[in-house]
Design a protein around this motif. Structure first.
Motif, PDB file in Angstrom:
ATOM      1  N   SER A 245      87.654  24.004  35.534  1.00  0.00           N
ATOM      2  CA  SER A 245      86.333  24.666  35.574  1.00  0.00           C
ATOM      3  C   SER A 245      86.267  25.646  36.740  1.00  0.00           C
ATOM      4  O   SER A 245      85.358  26.462  36.819  1.00  0.00           O
ATOM      5  CB  SER A 245      85.213  23.635  35.690  1.00  0.00           C
ATOM      6  OG  SER A 245      85.332  22.916  36.885  1.00  0.00           O
ATOM      7  N   SER A 246      87.231  25.556  37.659  1.00  0.00           N
ATOM      8  CA  SER A 246      87.265  26.489  38.791  1.00  0.00           C
ATOM      9  C   SER A 246      88.113  27.714  38.495  1.00  0.00           C
ATOM     10  O   SER A 246      88.277  28.578  39.344  1.00  0.00           O
ATOM     11  CB  SER A 246      87.835  25.790  40.030  1.00  0.00           C
ATOM     12  OG  SER A 246      87.016  24.716  40.382  1.00  0.00           O
ATOM     13  N   VAL A 247      88.692  27.756  37.307  1.00  0.00           N
ATOM     14  CA  VAL A 247      89.586  28.874  36.957  1.00  0.00           C
ATOM     15  C   VAL A 247      88.823  29.888  36.091  1.00  0.00           C
ATOM     16  O   VAL A 247      88.214  29.518  35.099  1.00  0.00           O
ATOM     17  CB  VAL A 247      90.823  28.343  36.200  1.00  0.00           C
ATOM     18  CG1 VAL A 247      91.719  29.482  35.738  1.00  0.00           C
ATOM     19  CG2 VAL A 247      91.608  27.397  37.092  1.00  0.00           C
ATOM     20  N   GLU A 248      88.867  31.149  36.491  1.00  0.00           N
ATOM     21  CA  GLU A 248      88.144  32.182  35.736  1.00  0.00           C
ATOM     22  C   GLU A 248      88.956  32.703  34.555  1.00  0.00           C
ATOM     23  O   GLU A 248      88.426  32.967  33.494  1.00  0.00           O
ATOM     24  CB  GLU A 248      87.787  33.373  36.635  1.00  0.00           C
ATOM     25  CG  GLU A 248      86.547  33.179  37.471  1.00  0.00           C
ATOM     26  CD  GLU A 248      86.762  32.291  38.667  1.00  0.00           C
ATOM     27  OE1 GLU A 248      87.934  32.135  39.084  1.00  0.00           O
ATOM     28  OE2 GLU A 248      85.800  31.721  39.191  1.00  0.00           O
TER      29      GLU A 248
ATOM     30  N   ASP B  19      81.431  25.908  42.437  1.00  0.00           N
ATOM     31  CA  ASP B  19      80.980  25.023  43.506  1.00  0.00           C
ATOM     32  C   ASP B  19      81.872  25.091  44.745  1.00  0.00           C
ATOM     33  O   ASP B  19      81.379  25.071  45.869  1.00  0.00           O
ATOM     34  CB  ASP B  19      80.940  23.570  42.999  1.00  0.00           C
ATOM     35  CG  ASP B  19      79.595  23.244  42.382  1.00  0.00           C
ATOM     36  OD1 ASP B  19      78.780  24.177  42.200  1.00  0.00           O
ATOM     37  OD2 ASP B  19      79.351  22.057  42.072  1.00  0.00           O
ATOM     38  N   ILE B  20      83.165  25.156  44.521  1.00  0.00           N
ATOM     39  CA  ILE B  20      84.073  25.151  45.673  1.00  0.00           C
ATOM     40  C   ILE B  20      83.848  26.402  46.540  1.00  0.00           C
ATOM     41  O   ILE B  20      83.951  26.350  47.766  1.00  0.00           O
ATOM     42  CB  ILE B  20      85.557  24.980  45.226  1.00  0.00           C
ATOM     43  CG1 ILE B  20      86.450  24.727  46.428  1.00  0.00           C
ATOM     44  CG2 ILE B  20      86.066  26.130  44.412  1.00  0.00           C
ATOM     45  CD1 ILE B  20      86.126  23.493  47.202  1.00  0.00           C
TER      46      ILE B  20
ATOM     47  N   LYS C 249      72.709  17.332  42.049  1.00  0.00           N
ATOM     48  CA  LYS C 249      73.027  18.465  42.926  1.00  0.00           C
ATOM     49  C   LYS C 249      72.660  18.069  44.356  1.00  0.00           C
ATOM     50  O   LYS C 249      71.618  17.436  44.576  1.00  0.00           O
ATOM     51  CB  LYS C 249      72.204  19.686  42.523  1.00  0.00           C
ATOM     52  CG  LYS C 249      72.601  20.280  41.179  1.00  0.00           C
ATOM     53  CD  LYS C 249      73.602  21.386  41.343  1.00  0.00           C
ATOM     54  CE  LYS C 249      73.867  22.100  40.026  1.00  0.00           C
ATOM     55  NZ  LYS C 249      74.947  23.066  40.128  1.00  0.00           N
ATOM     56  N   VAL C 250      73.496  18.480  45.286  1.00  0.00           N
ATOM     57  CA  VAL C 250      73.280  18.130  46.689  1.00  0.00           C
ATOM     58  C   VAL C 250      73.186  19.406  47.513  1.00  0.00           C
ATOM     59  O   VAL C 250      73.957  20.352  47.294  1.00  0.00           O
ATOM     60  CB  VAL C 250      74.449  17.248  47.200  1.00  0.00           C
ATOM     61  CG1 VAL C 250      74.261  16.889  48.676  1.00  0.00           C
ATOM     62  CG2 VAL C 250      74.577  15.987  46.362  1.00  0.00           C
TER      63      VAL C 250
ATOM     64  N   SER D 206      81.526  17.685  43.148  1.00  0.00           N
ATOM     65  CA  SER D 206      82.303  18.717  43.862  1.00  0.00           C
ATOM     66  C   SER D 206      82.479  18.310  45.324  1.00  0.00           C
ATOM     67  O   SER D 206      83.536  18.539  45.923  1.00  0.00           O
ATOM     68  CB  SER D 206      81.598  20.071  43.794  1.00  0.00           C
ATOM     69  OG  SER D 206      81.472  20.462  42.453  1.00  0.00           O
ATOM     70  N   LEU D 207      81.441  17.688  45.894  1.00  0.00           N
ATOM     71  CA  LEU D 207      81.569  17.170  47.263  1.00  0.00           C
ATOM     72  C   LEU D 207      82.602  16.044  47.318  1.00  0.00           C
ATOM     73  O   LEU D 207      83.372  15.939  48.269  1.00  0.00           O
ATOM     74  CB  LEU D 207      80.210  16.656  47.750  1.00  0.00           C
ATOM     75  CG  LEU D 207      79.272  17.692  48.353  1.00  0.00           C
ATOM     76  CD1 LEU D 207      77.857  17.142  48.443  1.00  0.00           C
ATOM     77  CD2 LEU D 207      79.721  18.146  49.738  1.00  0.00           C
TER      78      LEU D 207
END
Lengths: 308, 264
Positions: A301-304, B166-167, B115-116, B187-188
């Motif tokens: 999900s972090s890959v575009e 998120d990252i 969500k945080v 993500s945290l």
């Protein structure tokens, strides 16, 4: 009566000339933003500009494309509150011709080599190494060691810092100092025996020319080890992963700086020149499968962009 | 002679086109996607993966949107829609009563997440973040909505910096590009696993109520058999590698069947 008419006519003419002169000589009250783009036909410059304009749609914006327009020709007609320079060419021209205006820059490789005044703000082009290292360990849980070819003249400090940053995410970083371009192949062969992947960084000795780049990719491909690179351009050579700054986010950051300046909000010293807040990741799944590398699916999900 | 062969040629083209029409119709059904909880700048990869997956059944195509109004203009059609549960509840309030939730995304078997709001600096309360930049991968409206709920609708105003994921939001707060980051709890957790040193630099100030993961909806009743077939195909995403890759890009790892009562 005739004299009175003549006098009135002269007065009207004088008033008209005066208003014209005023327009030319005295600049109006500062308003809006002047965007100076090095070349809008370059997609990455255009994307940033478009995002900047979208964010500030309620503000008057004047555009100059240096590939077509001349900055000195347009300057007498405008009096912006601030100037946004996109690309090094734009920054150099603006910095030398427009004084006493806040200047925001973006899309400049290594901004530290330029003259920066206290009235300069900007968004850097290069992502922090920590961000890249984090993504490597997130996407590839089985990769524990990375190799870097670098020249001490250009990247000694960077490499020393990156070693400790890599440790933080559980990666071992091995480096090979390249003094001469001709040594690259031999140094690379030595390095590849120790590491799981090669991390390609921006170094003029290592990436001397296109042939040199091709040679690095060919050698690494023969031992089926992945290359991680800093620019999407390396995808075409077969980089397994590239992590670059996200252009729309850079445009939004520049717009946010502009808004803060116009609204006279306090800007912290550390915020005046910011790192890019967004990243754009391209993953070559074809190569991942070819090299039989284990990948963390939940990290996708972090890959575009995925190359299939 | 020439005219005759031209006529034959035109007739054969017409026949070919008419033969092709049923096939075109077969893939006219669409899975529409819009999710303000995530910021996807480039839908090409997701579309390519989804189209390839759905092409196995030769039924559907995938159509993502980055514009809420455009997405909503298709809602009356007899198709399948993938959207955030937050958006769905908004639609219900707007009077869209004919929509039926069918599937909900899951992460590790859970249909909800939180969500945080994290900062690097220690702050006493959220009013200290007035007019400060908050990095978030959700769109501005969605992020402001979550933040205002966290601030209990006080007069605190946040400046939202939209980032791709998120990252990026977490890195933004760690490296000073933003004063706060609004991210998913998981993500945290990832940051804690991969870089505990960086995780310890962050302070968590508020956590949202449980948010239901994105859902798949249809217009009720389901009449077209093709709709049921595509719902089955979506439900089967976790059972294949290509399906897992799609879910990975969307940000969850499975589905759970739901009935409309759960979404009230």
């Amino acid at each position: 009566m005739k004299n009175l008419f003549n006098l009135l006519s002269i007065l009207l003419i004088l008033l008209f000339v005066n208003s014209c002169l005023q327009k030319e000589i005295s600049p109006s009250k500062p308003e809006g933003i002047l965007i100076v783009n090095s070349d809008t036909s370059v997609e990455k410059y255009l994307t940033i500009q478009q995002e900047f304009e979208t964010e500030l749609s309620s503000i008057k914006i004047t555009n100059i494309n240096l590939a077509k327009d001349s900055l000195p020709d347009i300057l007498p007609d405008i009096n912006p509150l601030l100037v946004y320079a996109i690309g090094s060419k734009a920054y150099n021209q603006v910095a030398s011709t427009i004084k006493n205006k806040p200047l925001i820059f973006s899309s400049m490789i290594n901004w530290r080599r330029f003259d920066i005044s206290p009235n300069t703000y900007g968004v850097e082009l290069e992502l922090p190494a920590e961000m890249q290292l984090f993504m490597y360990s997130y996407l590839f849980p089985d990769i524990s060691s990375l190799g870097v070819l670098y020249s001490e003249n250009h990247n000694k400090q960077w490499f020393e810092l990156a070693v400790s940053q890599a440790k933080e995410v559980g990666l071992s970083l091995y480096g090979q100092n390249v003094i001469n371009t001709a040594d690259v192949s031999q140094k690379l062969e030595e390095l590849l025996t120790k590491v799981d992947a090669l991390w390609l960084i921006s170094d003029p000795i290592v990436l001397h020319d296109v042939n040199q780049v091709q040679q690095i990719f060919d050698l690494t491909n023969t031992v089926k080890k992945p290359i991680f690179a800093y620019n999407t351009l390396f995808s075409k050579y077969g980089a397994v992963l590239t992590i670059a700054s996200d252009l729309p986010t850079m445009g939004r950051q520049a717009a946010d700086l502009a808004k803060s300046i116009i609204e006279k909000q306090f800007i912290d010293t550390e915020e005046k020149i910011q790192l890019p807040a967004g990243s754009n990741i391209t993953l070559n799944l074809k190569k991942v499968r070819e090299y039989n590398i284990n990948i963390n699916h939940s990290a996708l999900s972090s890959v575009e962009n995925i190359i299939q | 002679m020439y005219l005759l062969s031209l006529k034959k040629y035109l007739v054969s083209i017409v026949i070919m086109i008419s033969l092709a029409i049923p096939q075109v119709n077969a893939i006219e059904d669409t899975l529409f996607f819009y999710n303000p909880e995530s910021n996807i700048n480039d839908f090409r990869t997701l579309k390519k993966l989804f189209d390839a997956y759905l092409a196995n059944d030769n039924l559907y195509k995938f159509q993502p949107f980055d514009n809420k109004n455009t997405f909503e203009s298709f809602l009356q059609q007899d198709n399948v829609f993938l959207l955030s549960s937050w958006h769905y509840l908004n639609l219900r309030q707007q009077g869209y009563n004919n929509l039926q939730p069918v599937l909900v995304g899951t992460i590790n078997g859970n249909i909800t997440y939180t969500k945080v709001l994290s900062t690097k600096k220690n702050i006493k309360n959220l009013s200290k973040l007035h007019k400060k930049r908050i990095a978030s991968s959700g769109d501005k409206n969605y992020t402001n909505d979550v933040l205002q709920n966290m601030a209990q609708h006080s007069k605190v105003k946040f400046k939202v910096l939209t980032v791709p994921k998120d990252i990026d939001a977490l890195m933004s707060v760690l490296f000073g590009m933003a004063q706060g980051a609004l991210t998913a709890r998981h993500s945290l957790d990832t940051l804690l696993t991969l870089n505990p040193k960086k995780y310890k630099l962050l302070r968590q100030h508020a956590e949202s109520a449980a948010i239901i993961l994105p859902i798949v909806i249809v217009n009720k009743p389901i009449v077209k058999p093709s709709i049921q077939r595509v719902l089955t195909a979506i439900e089967n995403l976790p059972n294949s590698n290509s399906g897992k890759e799609i879910l990975g890009m969307l940000g969850w790892d499975g589905w759970q069947k739901i009935d409309s009562l759960e979404m009230q």
